[in-house]
Design a protein around this motif. Structure first.
Motif, PDB file in Angstrom:
ATOM      1  N   UNK A 171     -41.033  -1.994 -14.982  1.00 51.67           N
ATOM      2  CA  UNK A 171     -42.003  -0.948 -15.290  1.00 51.67           C
ATOM      3  C   UNK A 171     -43.001  -1.483 -16.328  1.00 51.67           C
ATOM      4  N   UNK A 172     -42.484  -2.167 -17.350  1.00 53.58           N
ATOM      5  CA  UNK A 172     -43.346  -2.739 -18.390  1.00 53.58           C
ATOM      6  C   UNK A 172     -44.248  -3.825 -17.793  1.00 53.58           C
ATOM      7  N   UNK A 173     -43.706  -4.634 -16.871  1.00 54.19           N
ATOM      8  CA  UNK A 173     -44.532  -5.667 -16.226  1.00 54.19           C
ATOM      9  C   UNK A 173     -45.640  -5.030 -15.393  1.00 54.19           C
ATOM     10  N   UNK A 174     -45.331  -3.892 -14.792  1.00 56.28           N
ATOM     11  CA  UNK A 174     -46.348  -3.155 -14.036  1.00 56.28           C
ATOM     12  C   UNK A 174     -47.495  -2.740 -14.970  1.00 56.28           C
ATOM     13  N   UNK A 175     -47.157  -2.251 -16.169  1.00 51.23           N
ATOM     14  CA  UNK A 175     -48.206  -1.885 -17.143  1.00 51.23           C
ATOM     15  C   UNK A 175     -49.025  -3.114 -17.540  1.00 51.23           C
ATOM     16  N   UNK A 176     -48.341  -4.248 -17.741  1.00 46.32           N
ATOM     17  CA  UNK A 176     -49.054  -5.474 -18.126  1.00 46.32           C
ATOM     18  C   UNK A 176     -49.994  -5.916 -16.997  1.00 46.32           C
ATOM     19  N   UNK A 177     -49.550  -5.727 -15.771  1.00 44.96           N
ATOM     20  CA  UNK A 177     -50.391  -6.049 -14.607  1.00 44.96           C
ATOM     21  C   UNK A 177     -51.632  -5.151 -14.600  1.00 44.96           C
ATOM     22  N   UNK A 184     -52.981  -3.766 -17.196  1.00 45.92           N
ATOM     23  CA  UNK A 184     -53.847  -4.239 -18.289  1.00 45.92           C
ATOM     24  C   UNK A 184     -54.684  -5.428 -17.817  1.00 45.92           C
ATOM     25  N   UNK A 185     -54.027  -6.371 -17.108  1.00 42.29           N
ATOM     26  CA  UNK A 185     -54.751  -7.534 -16.574  1.00 42.29           C
ATOM     27  C   UNK A 185     -55.897  -7.081 -15.674  1.00 42.29           C
ATOM     28  N   UNK A 186     -55.632  -6.074 -14.838  1.00 36.30           N
ATOM     29  CA  UNK A 186     -56.676  -5.569 -13.935  1.00 36.30           C
ATOM     30  C   UNK A 186     -57.841  -4.955 -14.711  1.00 36.30           C
ATOM     31  N   UNK A 187     -57.542  -4.535 -15.952  1.00 32.31           N
ATOM     32  CA  UNK A 187     -58.582  -3.942 -16.797  1.00 32.31           C
ATOM     33  C   UNK A 187     -59.090  -4.946 -17.838  1.00 32.31           C
ATOM     34  N   UNK A 188     -58.925  -6.239 -17.506  1.00 36.33           N
ATOM     35  CA  UNK A 188     -59.444  -7.339 -18.342  1.00 36.33           C
ATOM     36  C   UNK A 188     -58.830  -7.417 -19.732  1.00 36.33           C
ATOM     37  N   UNK A 189     -57.603  -6.942 -19.856  1.00 36.13           N
ATOM     38  CA  UNK A 189     -56.861  -7.153 -21.109  1.00 36.13           C
ATOM     39  C   UNK A 189     -55.767  -8.161 -20.776  1.00 36.13           C
ATOM     40  N   UNK A 190     -56.010  -9.407 -21.142  1.00 38.34           N
ATOM     41  CA  UNK A 190     -55.150 -10.508 -20.715  1.00 38.34           C
ATOM     42  C   UNK A 190     -54.151 -10.895 -21.809  1.00 38.34           C
ATOM     43  N   UNK A 191     -53.032 -11.482 -21.343  1.00 40.30           N
ATOM     44  CA  UNK A 191     -51.999 -12.034 -22.242  1.00 40.30           C
ATOM     45  C   UNK A 191     -51.412 -10.997 -23.199  1.00 40.30           C
ATOM     46  N   UNK A 192     -51.321  -9.774 -22.745  1.00 41.09           N
ATOM     47  CA  UNK A 192     -50.617  -8.754 -23.539  1.00 41.09           C
ATOM     48  C   UNK A 192     -49.115  -8.940 -23.325  1.00 41.09           C
ATOM     49  N   UNK A 193     -48.318  -8.287 -24.144  1.00 40.27           N
ATOM     50  CA  UNK A 193     -46.870  -8.314 -23.938  1.00 40.27           C
ATOM     51  C   UNK A 193     -46.342  -6.904 -24.171  1.00 40.27           C
ATOM     52  N   UNK A 194     -45.099  -6.705 -23.812  1.00 45.85           N
ATOM     53  CA  UNK A 194     -44.484  -5.374 -23.988  1.00 45.85           C
ATOM     54  C   UNK A 194     -43.194  -5.526 -24.777  1.00 45.85           C
ATOM     55  N   UNK A 195     -42.888  -4.503 -25.546  1.00 45.02           N
ATOM     56  CA  UNK A 195     -41.611  -4.477 -26.253  1.00 45.02           C
ATOM     57  C   UNK A 195     -40.873  -3.209 -25.831  1.00 45.02           C
ATOM     58  N   UNK A 196     -39.702  -3.411 -25.245  1.00 42.80           N
ATOM     59  CA  UNK A 196     -38.823  -2.278 -24.909  1.00 42.80           C
ATOM     60  C   UNK A 196     -38.003  -1.978 -26.152  1.00 42.80           C
ATOM     61  N   UNK A 197     -38.062  -0.732 -26.591  1.00 44.99           N
ATOM     62  CA  UNK A 197     -37.375  -0.353 -27.836  1.00 44.99           C
ATOM     63  C   UNK A 197     -36.238   0.614 -27.528  1.00 44.99           C
ATOM     64  N   UNK A 198     -35.076   0.299 -28.063  1.00 44.42           N
ATOM     65  CA  UNK A 198     -33.888   1.144 -27.893  1.00 44.42           C
ATOM     66  C   UNK A 198     -33.441   1.603 -29.271  1.00 44.42           C
ATOM     67  N   UNK A 199     -34.081   2.653 -29.821  1.00 44.03           N
ATOM     68  CA  UNK A 199     -33.784   3.050 -31.202  1.00 44.03           C
ATOM     69  C   UNK A 199     -32.325   3.426 -31.429  1.00 44.03           C
ATOM     70  N   UNK A 200     -31.675   3.978 -30.412  1.00 40.65           N
ATOM     71  CA  UNK A 200     -30.274   4.375 -30.596  1.00 40.65           C
ATOM     72  C   UNK A 200     -29.360   3.155 -30.674  1.00 40.65           C
TER      73      UNK A 200
END
Ligand code: SF4
Length: 176
Positions: free
Chosen positions: A96-102, A104-120
């Motif tokens: 799901x996070x990779x889909x968001x990064x994809x 972003x790439x389509x919207x010319x925001x390149x080389x972003x990354x995602x952090x999955x956070x598990x607060x519990x």
């Protein structure tokens, strides 16, 4: 046809769940996981929520329209933050996070990354997008289209995740 991050998630969790959801059989209201995740993010990152809101992303692949809503995007650092309750379905969360990064790439925001956070769990996992991932996502969205437009609902998967699925009673109604 519209494809969202929920389709990507369900594709990796269970093809039957993907089909049921996409064909208008939506039982998330009987299940609190969606509301739960939102509440968890708001409670865990209250300061973040004072300044930022969710971000909507759109893109296209062939005739497919792609949509996603990110919990929080740090534009300066180019980091997406996604809050999850448990790491039990980490592969689905990661795609799901990779889909968001994809998107972003389509919207010319390149080389972003995602952090999955598990607060519990007090854990985080970093996700990046490779060129192989993009090929895989292209294949995935085409497969999603094939599955959800099929007249046949995929079979039950008899997995331990079924007991916490909102479709459990529907899938196993005859098995008691
Ligand atoms: S209960 Fe199991 S088989 Fe049925 S939709 Fe959910 S995950 Fe899939």
């Amino acid at each position: 046809m519209n494809i969202t991050a929920t389709h990507i998630n369900y594709y990796h969790v269970c093809k039957r769940k993907l089909w049921l959801f996409s064909n208008g059989i939506n039982m998330e209201h009987t299940h609190d996981s969606v509301y739960d995740g939102k509440l968890l993010h708001e409670n865990s990152y209250a300061k973040r929520n004072e300044k930022h809101s969710q971000m909507e992303l759109q893109g296209e692949f062939g005739s497919l329209k792609l949509y996603g809503v990110v919990d929080f995007f740090d534009a300066k650092q180019k980091v997406i933050h996604e809050t999850k309750r448990s790491d039990r379905l980490e592969s689905a969360h990661s795609w799901q996070a990779k889909f968001y990064l994809w998107l972003l790439e389509m919207n010319d925001i390149h080389n972003a990354r995602a952090i999955l956070e598990y607060p519990l769990l007090r854990e985080t996992t970093q996700v990046v997008l490779s060129s192989e991932d993009v090929l895989s996502l292209e294949h995935t969205v085409l497969e999603i289209k094939r599955i959800v437009t099929s007249n046949e609902c995929p079979p039950v998967i008899n997995s331990k995740i079924c007991k916490s699925c909102s479709y459990y009673e529907l899938c196993y109604v005859n098995e008691e």
